[in-house]
Write a protein that holds these residues in place. Structure first.
Motif, mmCIF file in Angstrom:
data_model
loop_
_atom_site.group_PDB
_atom_site.id
_atom_site.type_symbol
_atom_site.label_atom_id
_atom_site.label_comp_id
_atom_site.label_asym_id
_atom_site.label_seq_id
_atom_site.Cartn_x
_atom_site.Cartn_y
_atom_site.Cartn_z
ATOM 1 N N SER A 1 -4.213 5.645 1.694
ATOM 2 C CA SER A 1 -4.153 4.198 1.507
ATOM 3 C C SER A 1 -5.289 3.529 2.273
ATOM 4 O O SER A 1 -5.693 3.985 3.348
ATOM 5 N N TRP A 2 -5.773 2.407 1.710
ATOM 6 C CA TRP A 2 -6.771 1.639 2.429
ATOM 7 C C TRP A 2 -6.223 1.255 3.801
ATOM 8 O O TRP A 2 -5.120 0.761 3.931
ATOM 9 N N LEU B 1 -11.438 4.104 -10.755
ATOM 10 C CA LEU B 1 -10.563 2.999 -11.142
ATOM 11 C C LEU B 1 -9.374 2.887 -10.180
ATOM 12 O O LEU B 1 -8.860 1.790 -9.940
ATOM 13 N N ILE B 2 -8.964 4.019 -9.636
ATOM 14 C CA ILE B 2 -7.884 4.014 -8.645
ATOM 15 C C ILE B 2 -8.396 3.545 -7.292
ATOM 16 O O ILE B 2 -7.690 2.875 -6.533
ATOM 17 N N THR B 3 -9.642 3.851 -6.972
ATOM 18 C CA THR B 3 -10.221 3.448 -5.685
ATOM 19 C C THR B 3 -9.978 1.977 -5.395
ATOM 20 O O THR B 3 -9.533 1.608 -4.298
ATOM 21 N N VAL B 4 -10.282 1.115 -6.349
ATOM 22 C CA VAL B 4 -10.257 -0.320 -6.081
ATOM 23 C C VAL B 4 -8.842 -0.903 -6.055
ATOM 24 O O VAL B 4 -8.674 -2.086 -5.782
ATOM 25 N N THR B 5 -7.825 -0.073 -6.289
ATOM 26 C CA THR B 5 -6.449 -0.553 -6.127
ATOM 27 C C THR B 5 -5.987 -0.488 -4.677
ATOM 28 O O THR B 5 -5.005 -1.123 -4.310
ATOM 29 N N GLY B 6 -6.672 0.326 -3.841
ATOM 30 C CA GLY B 6 -6.262 0.510 -2.449
ATOM 31 C C GLY B 6 -5.107 1.467 -2.274
ATOM 32 O O GLY B 6 -4.648 1.696 -1.152
ATOM 33 N N THR C 1 -14.251 -1.922 1.930
ATOM 34 C CA THR C 1 -12.946 -1.271 1.778
ATOM 35 C C THR C 1 -12.872 -0.254 0.654
ATOM 36 O O THR C 1 -11.780 0.154 0.281
ATOM 37 N N THR C 2 -14.011 0.139 0.086
ATOM 38 C CA THR C 2 -13.943 1.095 -1.015
ATOM 39 C C THR C 2 -13.996 2.544 -0.545
ATOM 40 O O THR C 2 -13.542 3.441 -1.252
ATOM 41 N N ALA D 1 -10.318 20.938 6.103
ATOM 42 C CA ALA D 1 -11.602 20.240 5.969
ATOM 43 C C ALA D 1 -11.353 18.748 5.878
ATOM 44 O O ALA D 1 -10.279 18.308 5.476
ATOM 45 N N GLU D 2 -12.363 18.001 6.289
ATOM 46 C CA GLU D 2 -12.290 16.547 6.147
ATOM 47 C C GLU D 2 -13.424 16.087 5.252
ATOM 48 O O GLU D 2 -14.424 16.772 5.073
ATOM 49 N N GLY D 3 -13.235 14.889 4.694
ATOM 50 C CA GLY D 3 -14.267 14.332 3.846
ATOM 51 C C GLY D 3 -14.109 12.835 3.766
ATOM 52 O O GLY D 3 -13.388 12.219 4.552
ATOM 53 N N SER D 4 -14.793 12.243 2.809
ATOM 54 C CA SER D 4 -14.677 10.812 2.572
ATOM 55 C C SER D 4 -14.679 10.584 1.076
ATOM 56 O O SER D 4 -15.116 11.435 0.307
ATOM 57 N N ASP D 5 -14.160 9.430 0.669
ATOM 58 C CA ASP D 5 -13.963 9.168 -0.755
ATOM 59 C C ASP D 5 -14.255 7.705 -1.042
ATOM 60 O O ASP D 5 -13.602 6.819 -0.504
ATOM 61 N N MET D 6 -15.264 7.474 -1.893
ATOM 62 C CA MET D 6 -15.495 6.136 -2.442
ATOM 63 C C MET D 6 -15.084 6.140 -3.916
ATOM 64 O O MET D 6 -14.175 5.429 -4.313
ATOM 65 N N GLY D 7 -15.737 6.968 -4.713
ATOM 66 C CA GLY D 7 -15.420 7.018 -6.136
ATOM 67 C C GLY D 7 -14.711 8.277 -6.572
ATOM 68 O O GLY D 7 -14.627 8.565 -7.770
ATOM 69 N N GLY D 8 -14.223 9.063 -5.595
ATOM 70 C CA GLY D 8 -13.536 10.308 -5.933
ATOM 71 C C GLY D 8 -13.993 11.483 -5.112
ATOM 72 O O GLY D 8 -13.686 12.642 -5.432
#
Length: 465
Positions: free
Chosen positions: A195-196, A414-419, A210-211, A171-178
């Motif tokens: 990775s970003w 919190l990990i999202t914004v580290t890239g 980029t989030t 399956a595929e998905g997308s992730d902004m905040g988890g």
């Protein structure tokens, strides 16, 4: 080899190539599983059985012709309902798009289709993928395959549920905040936020945003690497994409030796969030298992001061830019939590957004320095185990009230914004049997190394599974 819906994606692909099973037969196995489980779980939406069977027949004919086929040729596949599939109903979980049929594929769909999958339908999402619990007014609620009274997570909740229940092999998905990691943890599968820049996006309302990123979900880290080999790689329409070719991830993973691996472990990122005790216990058990395998485990965490404000500012800014005009025209067609998140962006100034990007730059530098001394960071995926499906979000975490649908997902965003790349790996269960994953994080660009560590962690988890 006897192929079942529980066989790995790599095994299913190999069996198809070896003519041990036909695409028609494989499709029938998965459609039977969907018929048996989907009425209760509500993971797959816009299912088109006739088109699925026709696609499987075409896949068999192509293979029989001797033509070159892609790395996922013949596998049944359902796309996340926030990703446009040409000629296929795509609703984004919103009444505004209940009858929408796109003319073109999103890039992530384009790549997966080119790899030879056979589309069967879509996977359910929250409205516009907002929130880590999957429900909407078009299709209803997706529930957990291990306990249908519980949430499957979100926003890729339909994808994780379908995968865990054997309705699809990948399956595929997308992730902004988890949104890849949280449902993977809730449903007991693997979800990778790359990775970003690893998985380019097109089209995009803001190519510099980029989030959010697309990524793979699978039942094993090795299968996640297979799908990532299709998703990753540069594209001229996405100028920030990393240049490494997707084929980098195609070879089977070799789990890294754990002896000497430098592991940083924290159940709360040094007090950055509250975590349910049953989740903390699984993270601590993972630390004990890693130490027992010879890893050098230290109870430390990176300094992510400013990450919360950074994420919330960028999310509200992005949501207001993307949905603000629609909300103004159709205020009743948005759930209250999403509408509030969009309106929060209206009050932002240019200075607010600039500060958020400055903070994000600082966070990336701190993580770069952190990973010169550690190989991997281990922490919770979600701060809670799967919560009741009739709640929009958990009201409390370990007795601490949660004010919004975002508060309980700090461990992911919190990990999202580290890239940095982050993966959810199933590791344990709560006392009442609900899955709990651990989140593994590595330096930016180290996606394959992270998946190899994930494969090693999977091996540690299996004796207790």
């Amino acid at each position: 080899m006897t192929v079942t819906v529980a066989s790995s994606a790599r095994e299913q692909v190999a069996a198809l190539r070896a003519r041990e099973i036909s695409a028609r037969e494989l499709m029938d196995l998965h459609l039977a599983r969907i018929e048996a489980r989907n009425p209760e779980l509500n993971a797959v939406v816009s299912l088109d059985v006739e088109r699925a069977r026709a696609g499987a027949a075409a896949a068999d004919e192509r293979l029989a012709s001797g033509a070159t086929v892609g790395p996922l040729h013949g596998l049944p596949f359902a796309f996340k309902d926030t990703h446009a599939v040409a000629g296929w109903r795509t609703t984004y979980g919103s009444p505004l798009f209940a009858d929408h049929v796109p003319d073109t594929d999103d890039l992530i769909v384009e790549r997966i289709r080119a790899a030879g999958v056979v589309p069967i339908g879509k996977t359910n999402v929250p409205e516009f993928a907002a929130g880590s619990h999957t429900f909407n007014r078009v299709f209803g609620t997706t529930v957990n395959p291990h306990d249908p009274t519980r949430s499957a997570g979100g926003s890729s909740g339909g994808a994780a549920c379908a995968l865990a229940a054997g309705m699809v092999p990948l399956a595929e998905g997308s992730d902004m905040g988890g949104s890849l990691r949280n449902p993977a943890s809730f449903c007991g599968v693997v979800g990778l936020r790359p990775s970003w820049g690893r998985v380019p996006e097109w089209p995009s309302s803001n190519m510099w945003e980029t989030t959010s990123t697309g990524g793979p979900m699978a039942r094993t880290a090795d299968d996640a690497a297979l799908l990532l080999s299709v998703l990753a790689g540069p594209d001229p329409r996405a100028p920030h994409a990393l240049g490494d070719p997707g084929e980098t991830f195609a070879p089977p993973l070799r789990p890294v030796p754990l002896a000497g691996l430098r592991v940083a472990l924290s159940a709360d990122l040094g007090g950055a969030f509250t975590v349910d005790r049953s989740v903390a216990a699984v993270v601590e058990a993972a630390g004990d298992a890693l130490a027992g395998a010879g890893a050098a485990v230290s109870g430390t965490a990176p300094d992510l001061t400013g990450a919360d404000e950074c994420f919330r500012t960028l999310r509200a800014w992005h949501f207001q830019a993307r949905f603000g005009m629609q909300l103004a025209v159709h205020p009743q067609e948005f759930k209250a939590s999403l509408a509030a998140n969009i309106r929060a962006g209206e009050a932002l100034t240019g200075a607010d957004v600039a500060v958020a990007y400055q903070r994000r730059t600082t966070l990336a530098q701190r993580m770069r320095e952190f990973f010169t001394e550690h190989d991997v960071l281990v922490l919770p995926v979600s701060q809670v185990p799967p919560f009741p499906a009739d709640q929009e979000f958990p009201a409390t975490v370990d007795g601490v009230p949660m004010a919004s649908y975002l508060d309980w997902m700090r461990s992911a965003y919190l990990i999202t914004v580290t890239g940095c790349p982050a993966v959810s790996v199933p590791f344990g269960r709560t006392p009442d049997g609900l899955p709990v994953g651990v989140q593994l994080v590595a330096r930016h660009g180290a996606d394959r190394a992270l998946l190899e560590i994930a494969a090693a962690v999977e091996r540690l988890a299996r004796p207790a599974a």
